[in-house]
Scaffold this motif. Structure first.
Motif, mmCIF file in Angstrom:
data_model
loop_
_atom_site.group_PDB
_atom_site.id
_atom_site.type_symbol
_atom_site.label_atom_id
_atom_site.label_comp_id
_atom_site.label_asym_id
_atom_site.label_seq_id
_atom_site.Cartn_x
_atom_site.Cartn_y
_atom_site.Cartn_z
ATOM 1 N N GLY A 128 0.814 -1.213 0.000
ATOM 2 C CA GLY A 128 0.000 0.000 0.000
ATOM 3 C C GLY A 128 0.844 1.258 0.000
ATOM 4 N N TYR A 129 1.903 1.268 0.845
ATOM 5 C CA TYR A 129 2.800 2.426 0.865
ATOM 6 C C TYR A 129 3.507 2.607 -0.480
ATOM 7 C CZ TYR A 129 2.190 2.607 5.938
ATOM 8 O OH TYR A 129 1.676 2.712 7.206
ATOM 9 N N ALA A 130 3.943 1.494 -1.073
ATOM 10 C CA ALA A 130 4.613 1.568 -2.371
ATOM 11 C C ALA A 130 3.659 2.106 -3.438
ATOM 12 C CB ALA A 130 5.131 0.184 -2.768
ATOM 13 N N LEU A 131 2.392 1.661 -3.384
ATOM 14 C CA LEU A 131 1.392 2.133 -4.344
ATOM 15 C C LEU A 131 1.160 3.635 -4.204
ATOM 16 C CD1 LEU A 131 -0.752 1.550 -6.506
ATOM 17 C CD2 LEU A 131 -2.350 0.995 -4.650
ATOM 18 N N LEU A 132 1.104 4.119 -2.981
ATOM 19 C CA LEU A 132 0.909 5.549 -2.756
ATOM 20 C C LEU A 132 2.062 6.374 -3.322
ATOM 21 C CD1 LEU A 132 -0.519 5.569 0.894
ATOM 22 C CD2 LEU A 132 -1.749 6.065 -1.227
ATOM 23 N N ILE A 133 3.279 5.876 -3.159
ATOM 24 C CA ILE A 133 4.447 6.590 -3.696
ATOM 25 C C ILE A 133 4.381 6.647 -5.222
ATOM 26 C CG2 ILE A 133 6.955 6.518 -3.940
ATOM 27 C CD1 ILE A 133 7.056 5.280 -1.133
ATOM 28 N N ILE A 134 4.029 5.511 -5.835
ATOM 29 C CA ILE A 134 3.935 5.467 -7.301
ATOM 30 C C ILE A 134 2.833 6.407 -7.810
ATOM 31 C CG2 ILE A 134 3.371 3.977 -9.268
ATOM 32 C CD1 ILE A 134 4.648 1.665 -7.685
ATOM 33 N N LEU A 135 1.685 6.379 -7.129
ATOM 34 C CA LEU A 135 0.583 7.270 -7.511
ATOM 35 C C LEU A 135 0.974 8.739 -7.381
ATOM 36 C CD1 LEU A 135 -2.514 5.480 -5.908
ATOM 37 C CD2 LEU A 135 -1.998 5.721 -8.348
ATOM 38 N N ALA A 136 1.718 9.062 -6.326
ATOM 39 C CA ALA A 136 2.150 10.448 -6.131
ATOM 40 C C ALA A 136 3.061 10.904 -7.264
ATOM 41 C CB ALA A 136 2.856 10.578 -4.788
ATOM 42 N N ILE A 137 3.991 10.023 -7.663
ATOM 43 C CA ILE A 137 4.919 10.386 -8.753
ATOM 44 C C ILE A 137 4.170 10.573 -10.055
ATOM 45 C CG2 ILE A 137 6.862 9.550 -10.130
ATOM 46 C CD1 ILE A 137 7.868 8.140 -7.593
ATOM 47 N N ILE A 138 3.242 9.630 -10.351
ATOM 48 C CA ILE A 138 2.487 9.716 -11.607
ATOM 49 C C ILE A 138 1.555 10.928 -11.605
ATOM 50 C CG2 ILE A 138 0.736 8.561 -13.019
ATOM 51 C CD1 ILE A 138 1.920 5.895 -12.105
ATOM 52 N N TYR A 139 0.910 11.148 -10.469
ATOM 53 C CA TYR A 139 -0.094 12.218 -10.384
ATOM 54 C C TYR A 139 0.524 13.605 -10.535
ATOM 55 C CZ TYR A 139 -4.156 14.819 -8.702
ATOM 56 O OH TYR A 139 -5.211 15.688 -8.599
#
Length: 307
Positions: free
Chosen positions: A62-73
């Motif tokens: 979940g933490y890894a997904l949030l980091i990826i979403l932040a970079i993409i967003y």
């Protein structure tokens, strides 16, 4: 102008703030989904170890997904995003040093495998069994304090993961889940010392045979992994002469969770065997020898004249 039009104008004039708001909404949805999935796994998985690892795995993903979403967003507004991150990081570095160290400590614990749930450790003067390790705290079931030996006190202790960088960590179970223990036996002078030695070694070898066999295989792995000399695994007995008795020191290896139980078992069996020797072996105790009693002179004649 209607409220909807005012909101549209505010969004058009503050696109970055609106992006932050939308990302926070996405963040809340993702965190909510993670919690739902953790609760689902908690209900469906009965095995404690597998359930714990599955929940931790979901948390990390979940933490890894949030980091990826932040970079993409934020990739579309990377200039503004880097400015905000720079200011935010500077504030964290000054005000949240302990928190940053705790997060770094959790990564260090995970990568280096300093300890894991189920290990018995001593850190920052606190001894206990590790029952949980999260991104900030290590949770322990405390041992000792007002209770003797290796018994639980009943208190659950939370320690910051930053402590892994601040002092030594004693691990009772990592790589080698056995510890050496010992106790002394005072034997009176005049006892059959050879009989006492053979009897104590025999009892220790019988009681500790399972731990001795299992620990030998584990110790070979430790010797191959680390730069360490080989050690005596079998029970050993050493004697020393004192002013009052012959002191027997029994040293042996035991499971780190069975230390108190095994010491009680050894003491009880040795006591019974000593009693069966019919006085050939006698346990010693502290004695006081009176060399001379002071003389007391009482003159009753003079006392009567005085009366």
């Amino acid at each position: 102008m209607t409220e909807i039009e005012q909101l549209r104008d505010w969004i058009n004039t503050n696109p970055f703030i609106w992006s932050i708001v939308k990302f926070m909404m996405i963040l809340i949805v993702v965190l909510f989904c993670i919690q739902l999935l953790r609760r689902y796994l908690k209900k469906k998985i009965t095995n404690t170890v597998i359930r714990y690892k599955a929940q931790k795995g979901i948390e990390i993903l979940g933490y890894a997904l949030l980091i990826i979403l932040a970079i993409i967003y934020f990739s579309g507004t990377i200039k503004d995003f880097t400015i905000v991150i720079g200011l935010f990081t500077a504030g964290l570095a000054f005000t949240l040093q302990e928190l940053i160290l705790s997060v770094a400590g959790s990564v260090y614990i995970f990568l280096v495998k300093v300890y894991k749930p189920g290990d018995r450790i001593e850190i920052n003067g606190i001894k206990g069994d590790v029952i949980d390790v999260d991104s900030i705290y290590t949770t322990m079931m405390e041992i000792g304090q007002w209770v003797s030996s290796d018994n639980y006190s009943g208190r659950i202790v939370k320690l910051s993961n930053a402590f892994v960088f601040k002092g030594p960590i004693y691990n009772y179970s990592q790589d080698f889940p056995f510890i050496w223990d010992e106790f002394n036996l005072p034997i009176r002078y005049g006892s059959d010392i050879d009989l006492a030695k053979s009897m104590i070694i025999k009892i220790a070898s019988e009681v500790l045979s399972e731990y001795t066999t299992n620990s030998k295989a584990e110790w070979k792995s430790v010797v191959n992994k680390y730069y360490i000399e080989d050690a005596q695994i079998d029970p050993t007995l050493a004697i020393s002469l004192t002013d009052n008795w012959i002191q027997f020191n029994l040293r042996y290896i035991v499971d780190f969770k069975k230390r108190r139980f095994i010491k009680d078992l050894l003491n009880d069996k040795i006591r019974m065997e000593i009693e069966n020797t019919n006085g050939k072996i006698i346990l010693a105790s502290t004695t006081i020898e009176l060399i001379k009693i002071p003389e007391l002179k009482v003159n009753l004649g003079e006392d009567k004249k005085g009366q």
